[in-house]
Structures are given as C-alpha cells and as structure tokens.
Design a protein around this motif. Structure first.
Motif, PDB file in Angstrom:
ATOM      1  N   ILE A   1       0.840  -1.210   0.000  1.00 33.87           N
ATOM      2  CA  ILE A   1       0.000   0.000   0.000  1.00 33.87           C
ATOM      3  C   ILE A   1       0.873   1.259   0.000  1.00 33.87           C
ATOM      4  O   ILE A   1       0.471   2.304  -0.485  1.00 33.87           O
ATOM      5  CB  ILE A   1      -0.949  -0.001   1.215  1.00 33.87           C
ATOM      6  N   TYR A   2       2.073   1.129   0.536  1.00 36.80           N
ATOM      7  CA  TYR A   2       2.975   2.274   0.667  1.00 36.80           C
ATOM      8  C   TYR A   2       3.810   2.449  -0.600  1.00 36.80           C
ATOM      9  O   TYR A   2       4.227   1.490  -1.225  1.00 36.80           O
ATOM     10  CB  TYR A   2       3.920   2.068   1.853  1.00 36.80           C
ATOM     11  N   GLY A   3       4.050   3.684  -0.965  1.00 39.70           N
ATOM     12  CA  GLY A   3       4.975   4.016  -2.046  1.00 39.70           C
ATOM     13  C   GLY A   3       6.181   4.691  -1.432  1.00 39.70           C
ATOM     14  O   GLY A   3       6.026   5.693  -0.733  1.00 39.70           O
ATOM     15  N   ASN A   4       7.350   4.166  -1.638  1.00 40.83           N
ATOM     16  CA  ASN A   4       8.578   4.697  -1.017  1.00 40.83           C
ATOM     17  C   ASN A   4       8.464   4.787   0.501  1.00 40.83           C
ATOM     18  O   ASN A   4       8.943   5.734   1.120  1.00 40.83           O
ATOM     19  CB  ASN A   4       8.940   6.063  -1.604  1.00 40.83           C
ATOM     20  N   GLY A   5       7.738   3.839   1.103  1.00 36.01           N
ATOM     21  CA  GLY A   5       7.624   3.773   2.561  1.00 36.01           C
ATOM     22  C   GLY A   5       6.558   4.641   3.176  1.00 36.01           C
ATOM     23  O   GLY A   5       6.393   4.643   4.396  1.00 36.01           O
TER      24      GLY A   5
ATOM     25  N   ASN B   1       3.235  13.496  15.000  1.00 35.71           N
ATOM     26  CA  ASN B   1       3.808  12.169  15.191  1.00 35.71           C
ATOM     27  C   ASN B   1       2.996  11.474  16.278  1.00 35.71           C
ATOM     28  O   ASN B   1       3.202  11.725  17.471  1.00 35.71           O
ATOM     29  CB  ASN B   1       5.281  12.257  15.603  1.00 35.71           C
ATOM     30  N   PHE B   2       2.065  10.623  15.864  1.00 31.69           N
ATOM     31  CA  PHE B   2       1.211   9.916  16.804  1.00 31.69           C
ATOM     32  C   PHE B   2       1.976   8.732  17.388  1.00 31.69           C
ATOM     33  O   PHE B   2       2.567   7.938  16.653  1.00 31.69           O
ATOM     34  CB  PHE B   2      -0.067   9.427  16.117  1.00 31.69           C
TER      35      PHE B   2
ATOM     36  N   THR C   1      -0.230  12.544   3.917  1.00 28.84           N
ATOM     37  CA  THR C   1       0.913  11.634   3.875  1.00 28.84           C
ATOM     38  C   THR C   1       0.971  10.936   5.223  1.00 28.84           C
ATOM     39  O   THR C   1       0.998  11.599   6.267  1.00 28.84           O
ATOM     40  CB  THR C   1       2.227  12.394   3.619  1.00 28.84           C
ATOM     41  N   ILE C   2       0.971   9.601   5.181  1.00 27.10           N
ATOM     42  CA  ILE C   2       1.055   8.799   6.403  1.00 27.10           C
ATOM     43  C   ILE C   2       2.355   8.008   6.331  1.00 27.10           C
ATOM     44  O   ILE C   2       2.555   7.202   5.428  1.00 27.10           O
ATOM     45  CB  ILE C   2      -0.151   7.852   6.542  1.00 27.10           C
ATOM     46  N   ASP C   3       3.231   8.263   7.292  1.00 31.79           N
ATOM     47  CA  ASP C   3       4.540   7.624   7.338  1.00 31.79           C
ATOM     48  C   ASP C   3       4.599   6.720   8.573  1.00 31.79           C
ATOM     49  O   ASP C   3       4.569   7.206   9.701  1.00 31.79           O
ATOM     50  CB  ASP C   3       5.633   8.689   7.409  1.00 31.79           C
ATOM     51  N   PRO C   4       4.692   5.395   8.363  1.00 28.33           N
ATOM     52  CA  PRO C   4       4.789   4.481   9.509  1.00 28.33           C
ATOM     53  C   PRO C   4       6.227   4.340  10.026  1.00 28.33           C
ATOM     54  O   PRO C   4       6.498   3.483  10.861  1.00 28.33           O
ATOM     55  CB  PRO C   4       4.287   3.158   8.928  1.00 28.33           C
ATOM     56  N   ASN C   5       7.111   5.169   9.519  1.00 25.46           N
ATOM     57  CA  ASN C   5       8.510   5.194   9.962  1.00 25.46           C
ATOM     58  C   ASN C   5       9.166   3.821   9.870  1.00 25.46           C
ATOM     59  O   ASN C   5       9.787   3.334  10.809  1.00 25.46           O
ATOM     60  CB  ASN C   5       8.603   5.771  11.382  1.00 25.46           C
TER      61      ASN C   5
END
Length: 143
Positions: free
Chosen positions: A43-47, A88-89, A125-129
């Motif tokens: 689902i992620y593109g480039n993380g 940053n949740f 933009t959602i980043d799961p780090n």
C-alpha cells in the motif's frame, strides 16, 4: 403475575444494553471524510502512503483502529492551500487485568483535532517510519 415481575427487569436490561451500544458507536455515526486501512507493505509508495481528497470548512478529528503490531510512531501530514498539519502519533498500550489474564488496548496519542478554515483539496501523507507490516486504520471524521 410472576411472569410480569420477571419480564420487566429483563426488558430493562435489554434497553440498557442497546443504549450502551448506541453510545459506544457514536464515532461511527459521524461522517467519515477519509479512511484507509494500512495492512500491507504494498500500500505504501517509497515507505509512505499518500492520497488527495477535499475537505469542507469545519472541524474534524482523527480516529485510529490500531493493535499491538501497529507502527509505534505514525507520522501524519496534511497539506492544503491554506492549511498545514503535522503530528507524530505515538502508539500507547494500556494494560488491563482480569482475574486470570492481562490484555492490552491500543491507542495513538497526539493532537487529533483539526480545523479547516475553507473548503480545499488536502494531501495526506502517512509515514509508519519503516514499520509497514503492522496494520492500522486511519479515519478523519467530521465533528
């Protein structure tokens, strides 16, 4: 006569149960303006996950459905013509004890309320780090 005495408390209990379910689902009755279930690294593109949608003027809030395998930090950025938001949740587990076991409930801690001053296209933009294998649902609901 005895049947009436027994039936009245049973009906009262059923009404209380239905009322508690109605209050527990109050968020679900609110208008969902954005939803994504992030449960697969494809689902992620480039993380990161990105999408664009339109928000009207108003108050909104984030709602999450995480679990123990969800990303520890979920970084979310919203950008629009006149709106910028970044948070940053942090995933927080709350232990609960029963007589024979312990279990956890999970929630993301952070600023969940947002205010949009005018209708505009929003980029999220959602980043799961780096933690793309854990699942989490992200909602934006109208307040």
């Amino acid at each position: 006569m005895n049947k009436k005495i027994i039936l009245i408390p049973i009906i009262a209990i059923i009404i209380i149960i239905f009322a508690s379910f109605a209050s527990d689902n109050s968020d679900e009755q609110k208008n969902t303006v954005f939803h994504v279930m992030l449960a697969d690294s494809s689902i992620y593109g480039n993380g990161v996950y990105t999408e664009t949608f339109t928000l009207n003027k108003g108050e909104y809030f984030f709602r999450f459905v995480p679990n123990g395998s969800s990303p520890e930090i979920l970084s979310i950025t919203l950008n629009g013509e006149t709106f910028d938001f970044s948070e940053n949740f942090q995933l927080v587990g709350t232990p609960h004890q029963t007589g024979i076991s312990e279990y956890f409930t999970w929630e993301y801690d952070g600023q969940k309320n947002i205010l949009i001053s005018e209708m505009q296209e929003i980029s999220i933009t959602i980043d799961p780090n780096g933690e793309t294998l854990g699942s989490v649902s992200v909602y934006i609901l109208e307040n």
